[in-house]
Design a protein around this motif. Structure first.
Motif, PDB file in Angstrom:
ATOM      1  N   ASN A  41       0.834  -7.059  -3.971  1.00  0.00           N
ATOM      2  CA  ASN A  41       1.672  -5.639  -3.990  1.00  0.00           C
ATOM      3  C   ASN A  41       0.629  -4.961  -3.388  1.00  0.00           C
ATOM      4  OD1 ASN A  41      -0.836  -4.872  -6.069  1.00  0.00           O
ATOM      5  ND2 ASN A  41       0.130  -5.136  -8.217  1.00  0.00           N
ATOM      6  N   ASP A  42       0.914  -3.440  -3.273  1.00  0.00           N
ATOM      7  CA  ASP A  42       0.037  -2.272  -2.481  1.00  0.00           C
ATOM      8  C   ASP A  42      -0.859  -2.184  -3.114  1.00  0.00           C
ATOM      9  OD1 ASP A  42       1.899  -1.639  -3.921  1.00  0.00           O
ATOM     10  OD2 ASP A  42       2.820   0.431  -3.008  1.00  0.00           O
ATOM     11  N   TYR A  47      -3.831  -6.128   1.156  1.00  0.00           N
ATOM     12  CA  TYR A  47      -2.848  -5.178   1.638  1.00  0.00           C
ATOM     13  C   TYR A  47      -3.051  -3.427   2.355  1.00  0.00           C
ATOM     14  CZ  TYR A  47       1.890  -1.875   2.242  1.00  0.00           C
ATOM     15  OH  TYR A  47       2.476  -1.503   3.348  1.00  0.00           O
ATOM     16  N   THR A  69       5.122  -2.473   7.467  1.00  0.00           N
ATOM     17  CA  THR A  69       3.991  -3.276   6.280  1.00  0.00           C
ATOM     18  C   THR A  69       4.847  -3.638   5.227  1.00  0.00           C
ATOM     19  OG1 THR A  69       3.269  -1.616   5.239  1.00  0.00           O
ATOM     20  CG2 THR A  69       2.255  -2.790   6.843  1.00  0.00           C
ATOM     21  N   HIS A  71       5.218  -5.687   1.144  1.00  0.00           N
ATOM     22  CA  HIS A  71       4.093  -5.983   0.668  1.00  0.00           C
ATOM     23  C   HIS A  71       4.799  -6.707  -1.359  1.00  0.00           C
ATOM     24  CE1 HIS A  71       4.963  -2.593  -2.228  1.00  0.00           C
ATOM     25  NE2 HIS A  71       4.977  -2.166  -0.908  1.00  0.00           N
TER      26      HIS A  71
END
Ligand code: TK8
Length: 339
Positions: A41-42, A47, A69, A71
């Motif tokens: 995840n971000d 990330y 981008t 994620h």
């Protein structure tokens, strides 16, 4: 868990002064768009480092390359994204080495349990000659490996019991990455492993389809696994490298200068990924305790016991992969350790 990012000074060679070349690039239809996707995840260092890569690439190419981008497996899991790169329908992904072994079997050697004693040795081997040799092996698969990033040392979580010795794996329903060596190693330890895409893991733990999983501490904390898991044990059984992959078709279509920029940026942003990851481990371990997880340090004796149990599996895979290749990696590890 606030992280302060020092993003300055990384941009370098910014030609803002040259007349509006970004729009010029777009105007002449030359803007190339990269879709870069990851499974985490971000909030994960991976990330944040990907955003850093985007920043460097967009600045240094003066807008000629644009990076989008994604994620949380928005573009698919590691395996599906890697396949998309091969087909040229996605440009960048950064999977663990384990799923890469489905494309280049030799990559399983990096997932030999207890291969790397610490991160510094891993850095030396991966950033050195042997690491480069492995990146070169990707070309046949229509992939270009730009750099190694870091997922990190993997620890086990589950909802049943603390892992204090090898026998505690007995009967544990454990999710593994999609990699045969992982599957066979956990079978040897007596667990009941199931390969599964990362994106399905949280729900599987929540619903009790699996008792547990193994991943580095930053993932366990940042993906909220403590909400559905009671025990975390520092087995550190495998050091998982990430590989920064680009579609070969896309890479070949870049100018030589752009190829250098995306490659150097991958190395640069990779340093940030490693730093953030390493800084975060101790803090996130405390956070996991604060969230009520039972946290135990696994003893060197217990690890030695695990090594012994998985050794026949490693011998089998050394045979499959090629004994010389495996030996070469072990030699590089020994050399890095001696330095
Ligand atoms: C994220 C994966 C993940 C890996 C796994 O896409 O699948 O357990 O450790 O973090 O690369």
């Amino acid at each position: 868990a606030m992280m302060v990012l020092v993003l300055a000074a990384c941009g370098g060679g910014n030609d803002e002064a040259s007349e509006g070349s970004a729009s010029e690039g777009e105007g002449s239809g030359e803007t190339k768009t990269i879709r870069a996707g990851i499974g985490l995840n971000d909030s994960h260092p991976q990330y944040l480092a990907l955003l850093e890569w985007k920043k460097i690439v967009e600045e240094k190419t003066d807008g000629a390359i644009k990076v989008e981008t994604y994620h949380s497996s928005q573009l698919g899991d590691d395996r599906a994204m890697t396949e998309a790169l091969q087909l040229g329908s996605q440009e960048v992904t950064i999977p663990s080495t384990a799923p890469i072994a489905n494309f280049v079997p030799e990559y399983s050697v990096f997932d030999f349990p207890f291969l790397f004693p610490n991160e510094q040795v891993a850095d030396k081997v991966l950033d050195g000659e042997v690491g480069q040799k492995f990146l070169d092996k990707l070309e046949d698969q229509n992939l270009v490996g730009l750099a190694y990033w870091e997922n990190g040392f993997r620890d086990v979580t589950n909802s049943e019991r603390a892992i204090e010795s090898a026998s505690d794996f007995e009967g544990l329903k454990l999710r593994t990455m999609e990699n045969d060596l992982h599957l066979d190693a956990f079978k040897a330890l007596g667990a009941n492993p199931t390969p599964m895409a990362f994106g399905e893991l949280f729900t599987a733990m929540q619903q009790g389809t699996v008792d547990g999983q193994e991943n580095p501490i930053p993932t366990i904390y940042l993906q909220g696994f403590y909400e559905v898991q009671d025990y975390v044990s520092t087995t550190h059984h495998i050091y998982s490298p990430f590989v920064f992959l680009m579609s070969k078709e896309f890479f070949d279509g870049l100018t030589e200068e752009q190829q250098t920029i995306v490659t150097e940026a991958a190395v640069e942003a990779g340093k940030m990924n490693r730093e953030l990851n390493r800084e975060a481990v101790a803090e996130y371990a405390d956070e996991l305790k604060a969230e009520g997880m039972n946290y135990n340090e696994v003893s060197p004796e217990a690890r030695a016991e695990m090594v012994k149990i998985v050794q026949p599996v490693l011998d089998e895979y050394a045979e499959k992969i090629g004994k010389e290749t495996v030996q070469e990696v072990y030699d590089a590890v020994a050399e890095a350790e001696a330095e």
